[in-house]
Every structure is written in C-alpha cells, then in structure tokens.
Design a protein around this motif. Structure first.
Motif, mmCIF file in Angstrom:
data_model
loop_
_atom_site.group_PDB
_atom_site.id
_atom_site.type_symbol
_atom_site.label_atom_id
_atom_site.label_comp_id
_atom_site.label_asym_id
_atom_site.label_seq_id
_atom_site.Cartn_x
_atom_site.Cartn_y
_atom_site.Cartn_z
ATOM 1 N N CYS A 229 0.843 -1.192 0.000
ATOM 2 C CA CYS A 229 0.000 0.000 0.000
ATOM 3 C C CYS A 229 0.879 1.243 0.000
ATOM 4 O O CYS A 229 1.811 1.358 0.801
ATOM 5 N N THR A 230 0.591 2.159 -0.913
ATOM 6 C CA THR A 230 1.397 3.376 -1.036
ATOM 7 C C THR A 230 0.934 4.503 -0.115
ATOM 8 O O THR A 230 1.607 5.519 -0.001
ATOM 9 N N ASP A 231 -0.213 4.307 0.533
ATOM 10 C CA ASP A 231 -0.731 5.316 1.448
ATOM 11 C C ASP A 231 -0.009 5.184 2.791
ATOM 12 O O ASP A 231 -0.195 4.196 3.518
ATOM 13 N N ASN A 232 0.813 6.142 3.123
ATOM 14 C CA ASN A 232 1.572 6.103 4.368
ATOM 15 C C ASN A 232 0.944 6.939 5.478
ATOM 16 O O ASN A 232 1.580 7.198 6.500
ATOM 17 N N ASP A 233 -0.290 7.381 5.253
ATOM 18 C CA ASP A 233 -0.973 8.217 6.242
ATOM 19 C C ASP A 233 -2.265 7.579 6.733
ATOM 20 O O ASP A 233 -3.286 8.249 6.910
ATOM 21 N N ILE A 234 -2.231 6.265 6.956
ATOM 22 C CA ILE A 234 -3.399 5.562 7.481
ATOM 23 C C ILE A 234 -3.357 5.658 8.995
ATOM 24 O O ILE A 234 -2.488 5.076 9.646
ATOM 25 N N LEU A 235 -4.291 6.396 9.563
ATOM 26 C CA LEU A 235 -4.286 6.665 10.997
ATOM 27 C C LEU A 235 -5.480 6.014 11.674
ATOM 28 O O LEU A 235 -6.582 5.945 11.111
ATOM 29 N N ILE A 236 -5.253 5.561 12.893
ATOM 30 C CA ILE A 236 -6.329 5.054 13.742
ATOM 31 C C ILE A 236 -6.546 6.067 14.851
ATOM 32 O O ILE A 236 -5.603 6.469 15.539
ATOM 33 N N SER A 237 -7.772 6.469 15.024
ATOM 34 C CA SER A 237 -8.096 7.512 15.998
ATOM 35 C C SER A 237 -7.932 6.998 17.426
ATOM 36 O O SER A 237 -7.894 5.786 17.685
ATOM 37 N N ARG A 238 -7.859 7.938 18.342
ATOM 38 C CA ARG A 238 -7.773 7.595 19.759
ATOM 39 C C ARG A 238 -8.961 6.741 20.196
ATOM 40 O O ARG A 238 -8.823 5.821 21.001
ATOM 41 N N GLU A 239 -10.144 7.036 19.618
ATOM 42 C CA GLU A 239 -11.347 6.303 20.001
ATOM 43 C C GLU A 239 -11.296 4.832 19.589
ATOM 44 O O GLU A 239 -11.941 3.993 20.213
ATOM 45 N N LYS A 240 -10.561 4.534 18.514
ATOM 46 C CA LYS A 240 -10.504 3.158 18.016
ATOM 47 C C LYS A 240 -9.297 2.383 18.530
ATOM 48 O O LYS A 240 -9.168 1.184 18.265
#
Length: 250
Positions: A229-240
């Motif tokens: 995957c070329t997307d290097n900005d996959i973030l998981i929120s604090r809530e998750k």
C-alpha cells in the motif's frame, strides 16, 4: 433516578446497590434480575428505567440477547469480570464499562458521565460476541468482481484490504491486484468476519495479515503501514485504539 440492576452474582449485586446508595441516596433501585428471561419480562412489563447496570454473563446466557428480544433506550453501565477484553463501551446505549469488583471511584465517574450525558467510544457488538465465543453470524467467503466483460470471484483469504477512493470502493489482493466492488465500506464492514478484518478508519478495512507495521503517532493515535500500500498516512483515531489493540492481539 430509577436504576435497574441485572446481575447474576448476588454478592456483586448487593455491593453495587450499597455503592449506588452512597452516591445517589435518592435512587430507586429495581432488580436484582439474574437471567435474560427475567430481564426481558421486567422490561416489557415496567416503565423504562433511567439507567441500567448490566452484567455481560448472566445465568442463562450473554446479556446482549436481551436487546434482541426487547427494545431498550435507557443508558447502560456494564459491570463484568471480563477484564482481559479491556472493553470501554459497547454499541448500544452504553455509558461506561466497570470491572468487578467495582471500584467506588470508577462507579462515581460512570455516574457522572451519565449525569453529564457523556458517552464513551463504541465498538461493535458482533466483535464482542466473537471475543466471548458467542458469534453465530455467517460472513462472506468470496466477493464478485468484474474484469472487462468477465466476472470472477475473489476468495476472502486472498483479500488484503478494502478501501475507498474517489467515491469508489476497491479491494486489493495479497498480490497487490485491485478490483472495484459494488459495496460501500459500511456494507463490507458488516459482511466480513471481525476476527480477520478491522475498520481502521473511514477509508480502510484491513485483514490482519496485511498489517505490516504499527507506529505510535501524535495526539494518542496510531499510524498503520499496510502490505503493498502506497498510502503512508493511514491513521487510527484515539477512540478506536483500544478496540484495534484487542483485535490485533487476540
């Protein structure tokens, strides 16, 4: 304030009543109900309480079954001994999650949340059922995709992740091949087994095998790198974060 207690351990119920009375002396407390059957009958025959304290494991099964038989709008505070799941709240009307034996300070904090109308982030009931070994739901084994004029199937084991891009939903295989699918991510989230797939954020649902690296990120978030995957900005929120860590480590 009318409070209903659903708890199959008599000593735990008595202790809970004592703690509630110390903090909310004016409370009217109903119960103790120790089974799904008794709880459903009470809820069908009485005005809805202002608040419910609910154990997860009752004498005749998992308490989530109550909500499949009767509609409940009252807020819920869960009390349970299932500490290994580190669950903060559930996708019902939950206010908080308390570990037995209930700590008085945590009980007070939960009641304050109720009074202030605050709700903790939720995770899916099917995911909790799965953790408790109660999941009977069936999930998709394959997805249909179109390749030119030809239609083919992609087995679920071959799928690394689903993602949305330019209002289109795609799946990517373990080999990096991409195909358009005729479902939204919200629909797919309900179709795939939560033991193997997790909704990372609004754009991605990933198989556990596709999680390449996990990094801590600013503001109590996580950054995820997926295979191919070329997307290097996959973030998981604090809530998750809590739900993701449970899923990753189960």
């Amino acid at each position: 304030m009318k409070i209903l207690i659903i708890e199959d351990e008599n000593l735990a119920a008595k202790r809970l009543v004592k703690l509630i009375k110390e903090y909310v002396p004016e409370a009217q407390i109903f119960g103790n109900l120790d089974t799904i059957t008794a709880s459903v009958q009470w809820l069908e025959s009485n005005p809805e309480p202002d608040l419910i304290f609910l154990d997860i494991q009752l004498a005749d099964g998992i308490s989530f079954d109550i909500f499949e038989q009767v509609k409940v709008k009252a807020p819920i505070i869960f009390c349970t001994a299932f500490d290994q799941y580190a669950i903060r709240a559930f996708k019902l009307n939950s206010i908080d999650y308390l570990l037995k034996p209930v700590d008085p300070a945590e009980l007070v904090a939960a009641l304050e949340k109720f009074r202030n109308g605050r709700k903790e982030p939720a995770i899916d009931i099917d995911q909790i059922r799965l953790m408790l070994g109660q999941s009977t739901k069936s999930y998709k084994n394959r997805f249909l995709v179109k390749v030119g004029e030809r239609i083919q199937t992609i087995d679920i084991q071959e799928i690394a992740f689903f993602y949305s891009e330019d209002k289109v939903t795609l799946l990517q295989t373990n080999q990096g091949k991409k195909f358009i699918v005729d479902y939204t991510l919200d629909e797919i989230e309900d179709m795939v087994n939560p033991e193997n797939f997790f909704r990372l954020n609004r754009k991605y649902i990933s198989a556990i095998a596709a999680i390449k690296e996990v990094f801590t990120y600013s503001n109590s978030r996580l950054k995820i790198h997926l295979e191919n995957c070329t997307d290097n900005d996959i973030l998981i929120s604090r809530e998750k974060m809590s739900a993701f860590k449970i899923w990753l480590g189960q």
